[in-house]
Design a protein around this motif. Structure first.
Motif, PDB file in Angstrom:
ATOM      1  N   VAL A  82      10.657   7.851  -6.664  1.00 46.45           N
ATOM      2  CA  VAL A  82       9.498   7.916  -5.782  1.00 46.45           C
ATOM      3  C   VAL A  82       8.633   9.103  -6.211  1.00 46.45           C
ATOM      4  O   VAL A  82       9.148  10.192  -6.469  1.00 46.45           O
ATOM      5  CB  VAL A  82       9.928   8.084  -4.307  1.00 46.45           C
ATOM      6  N   THR A  83       7.323   8.882  -6.269  1.00 48.32           N
ATOM      7  CA  THR A  83       6.368   9.943  -6.581  1.00 48.32           C
ATOM      8  C   THR A  83       5.688  10.371  -5.285  1.00 48.32           C
ATOM      9  O   THR A  83       5.277   9.530  -4.486  1.00 48.32           O
ATOM     10  CB  THR A  83       5.308   9.442  -7.581  1.00 48.32           C
ATOM     11  N   ALA A 127       0.832  -1.198   0.000  1.00 53.26           N
ATOM     12  CA  ALA A 127       0.000   0.000   0.000  1.00 53.26           C
ATOM     13  C   ALA A 127       0.868   1.250   0.000  1.00 53.26           C
ATOM     14  O   ALA A 127       1.965   1.262   0.539  1.00 53.26           O
ATOM     15  CB  ALA A 127      -0.892   0.008   1.236  1.00 53.26           C
ATOM     16  N   PRO A 128       0.369   2.338  -0.604  1.00 56.45           N
ATOM     17  CA  PRO A 128       1.113   3.587  -0.536  1.00 56.45           C
ATOM     18  C   PRO A 128       1.140   4.112   0.897  1.00 56.45           C
ATOM     19  O   PRO A 128       0.252   3.821   1.682  1.00 56.45           O
ATOM     20  CB  PRO A 128       0.313   4.545  -1.443  1.00 56.45           C
ATOM     21  N   VAL A 171       2.075  17.234  -7.244  1.00 58.20           N
ATOM     22  CA  VAL A 171       2.824  16.004  -7.481  1.00 58.20           C
ATOM     23  C   VAL A 171       4.282  16.335  -7.751  1.00 58.20           C
ATOM     24  O   VAL A 171       4.586  17.276  -8.475  1.00 58.20           O
ATOM     25  CB  VAL A 171       2.231  15.230  -8.687  1.00 58.20           C
ATOM     26  N   GLY A 172       5.180  15.554  -7.175  1.00 54.78           N
ATOM     27  CA  GLY A 172       6.611  15.707  -7.418  1.00 54.78           C
ATOM     28  C   GLY A 172       7.301  14.361  -7.367  1.00 54.78           C
ATOM     29  O   GLY A 172       6.724  13.370  -6.916  1.00 54.78           O
ATOM     30  N   LEU A 214       3.270   8.538  -0.733  1.00 52.00           N
ATOM     31  CA  LEU A 214       4.520   8.155  -1.372  1.00 52.00           C
ATOM     32  C   LEU A 214       4.266   6.883  -2.158  1.00 52.00           C
ATOM     33  O   LEU A 214       3.713   5.918  -1.619  1.00 52.00           O
ATOM     34  CB  LEU A 214       5.606   7.882  -0.330  1.00 52.00           C
ATOM     35  N   TYR A 215       4.643   6.898  -3.429  1.00 52.94           N
ATOM     36  CA  TYR A 215       4.464   5.692  -4.230  1.00 52.94           C
ATOM     37  C   TYR A 215       5.708   5.425  -5.053  1.00 52.94           C
ATOM     38  O   TYR A 215       6.117   6.299  -5.799  1.00 52.94           O
ATOM     39  CB  TYR A 215       3.255   5.813  -5.160  1.00 52.94           C
ATOM     40  N   PRO A 216       6.317   4.293  -4.921  1.00 51.68           N
ATOM     41  CA  PRO A 216       6.031   3.266  -3.928  1.00 51.68           C
ATOM     42  C   PRO A 216       6.560   3.676  -2.568  1.00 51.68           C
ATOM     43  O   PRO A 216       7.484   4.467  -2.454  1.00 51.68           O
ATOM     44  CB  PRO A 216       6.758   2.032  -4.453  1.00 51.68           C
TER      45      PRO A 216
END
Length: 181
Positions: free
Chosen positions: A50-51, A22-23, A87-88, A39-41
């Protein structure tokens, strides 16, 4: 008792796998829990990208992120068309050591949110899409194969299994009679 331990171990394994997949959502430290980041992942290997998402800043806020704890430094978050999120992205340095690191996002209006990033030696999720490879031909798994191209190898595999089964049965029978092995 053994069944209880087995079920408990299985439940813990499923729960930990779900948490890793899970994020991560971090409650805001300075916003009283009102803000969060995703945070993903949430679990990555060194060198992964990381996004970071947040919907906690105002539409006209400038949003900045800080991944200095993991060694990635600062990064910018830009407005997204998706539900007014910012988003970054940043890259975890290849030299990052395994552990849990705090990622911080700040809005120009003063809000501050944090989230935890877990760095492991191997990632539980792939952060970059892989090209899919489709298998071709028969499976080469050693001697035999039910639908393999060589019936001689299939027969040899069946014979080897039969000999092993007969030998095992003979040894168990001798042991049960008390003849010793």
């Amino acid at each position: 008792m053994r069944t209880v331990r087995l079920l408990t171990g299985t439940a813990l394994a499923v729960a930990s796998a779900a948490l890793c997949a899970a994020p991560a959502y971090g409650a805001g430290a300075d916003t009283g829990g009102a803000g969060s980041i995703e945070l993903y992942p949430a679990t990555v290997a060194p060198g992964a990208e990381v996004t970071v998402n947040t919907a906690s800043c105002e539409a006209d806020d400038a949003v900045s992120g800080d991944a200095g704890s993991v060694g990635a430094g600062g990064f910018a978050l830009i407005p997204s068309a998706h539900e007014e999120d910012a988003v970054g992205q940043f890259e975890v340095p290849p030299s990052a050591q395994p552990g849990t690191y705090e990622i911080v996002v700040r809005c120009s209006s003063g809000a501050r949110m944090t989230g935890d990033l877990v760095v492991t030696l191997t990632s539980t999720q792939e952060s970059r899409p892989q090209t899919q490879v489709h298998p071709r031909g028969s499976v080469k798994t050693g001697v035999g194969g039910a639908l393999g191209p060589d019936p001689v190898q299939t027969a040899a595999g069946v014979a080897a299994l039969a000999v092993a089964a007969a030998g095992g049965t003979w040894l168990l029978h001798r042991r049960a009679r008390g003849d010793g092995i």
